[in-house]
Design a protein around this motif. Structure first.
Motif, PDB file in Angstrom:
ATOM      1  N   LYS A   1       0.505  -1.176  -0.059  1.00 12.64           N
ATOM      2  CA  LYS A   1      -0.195  -0.038   0.453  1.00 12.64           C
ATOM      3  C   LYS A   1       0.984   1.365  -0.104  1.00 12.64           C
ATOM      4  CE  LYS A   1      -4.145  -2.069   2.306  1.00 12.64           C
ATOM      5  NZ  LYS A   1      -5.149  -1.836   3.564  1.00 12.64           N
TER       6      LYS A   1
ATOM      7  N   ASN B   1       1.191   6.033   0.870  1.00 13.43           N
ATOM      8  CA  ASN B   1       0.652   6.750   1.617  1.00 13.43           C
ATOM      9  C   ASN B   1       0.902   7.781   0.632  1.00 13.43           C
ATOM     10  OD1 ASN B   1       0.552   8.966   3.293  1.00 13.43           O
ATOM     11  ND2 ASN B   1       0.700   7.829   4.971  1.00 13.43           N
TER      12      ASN B   1
ATOM     13  N   VAL C   1       2.471  10.950   2.089  1.00 12.72           N
ATOM     14  CA  VAL C   1       3.673  11.216   2.588  1.00 12.72           C
ATOM     15  C   VAL C   1       4.725  11.002   0.914  1.00 12.72           C
ATOM     16  CG1 VAL C   1       5.677   8.902   3.712  1.00 12.72           C
ATOM     17  CG2 VAL C   1       3.662   9.601   4.418  1.00 12.72           C
TER      18      VAL C   1
ATOM     19  N   LYS D   1       8.029  -2.499   1.935  1.00 10.86           N
ATOM     20  CA  LYS D   1       7.322  -1.246   2.192  1.00 10.86           C
ATOM     21  C   LYS D   1       8.264   0.314   2.144  1.00 10.86           C
ATOM     22  CE  LYS D   1       3.940  -4.114   5.032  1.00 10.86           C
ATOM     23  NZ  LYS D   1       3.167  -4.169   6.484  1.00 10.86           N
TER      24      LYS D   1
ATOM     25  N   TYR E   1       8.694   4.713  -1.374  1.00 11.32           N
ATOM     26  CA  TYR E   1       9.228   5.941  -0.920  1.00 11.32           C
ATOM     27  C   TYR E   1      10.879   6.324  -1.089  1.00 11.32           C
ATOM     28  CZ  TYR E   1       4.976   4.781   1.546  1.00 11.32           C
ATOM     29  OH  TYR E   1       3.262   4.062   2.005  1.00 11.32           O
TER      30      TYR E   1
END
Length: 135
Positions: free
Chosen positions: A34, A36, A39, A86, A90
């Motif tokens: 998933k 965000n 972010v 995960k 990012y």
């Protein structure tokens, strides 16, 4: 008012936001994790914090240490230790700013700081047709 030279050295934040989102979303889908989005968007423009720091400390260079992919990997070591795969989308959002966005437009990015202060990039002008098309 900004001079033409100063304007040439600044990149469009919208391009960084879009690039960070597209690449991190793609990597999140590949890794089945998933995302965000707030972010991701913050990380895709955070290297330009040096523009704000430069107002307080004029010696700080734009596209210097905050644009280093080496520093990005170092910062992400503990994040990867905790979140494993995960964290990858990012990191992708963060390094896309320097490695793709600023490398192509403007050039002069210290990608390998602190190993070297050498600047890398293609130096395509921000007002060029090539940049406008890519943007």
């Amino acid at each position: 008012m900004l001079s033409a030279e100063t304007e040439e050295n600044k990149s469009f934040a919208v391009g960084h936001l879009a690039l960070g989102y597209i690449l991190s979303n793609t990597s999140a889908r590949l890794l089945k994790t998933k995302l965000n989005i707030p972010v991701v968007l913050m990380l895709s423009v955070i290297p330009d914090i040096d523009i704000l720091i430069q107002m307080l400390v004029p010696a700080v260079e734009h596209r210097g240490p905050t644009h280093s992919i080496i520093m990005a990997f170092i910062v992400f070591i503990p994040i990867f230790a905790v979140y494993r795969k995960k964290a990858a989308p990012y990191l992708v959002a963060l390094i896309s700013h320097s490695l793709i966005g600023d490398y192509i437009v403007g050039g002069g990015v210290q990608l390998l700081w602190p190993v070297t202060t050498r600047c890398f990039g293609m130096s395509i002008g921000i007002r060029s047709q090539t940049n406008i098309t890519m943007e």
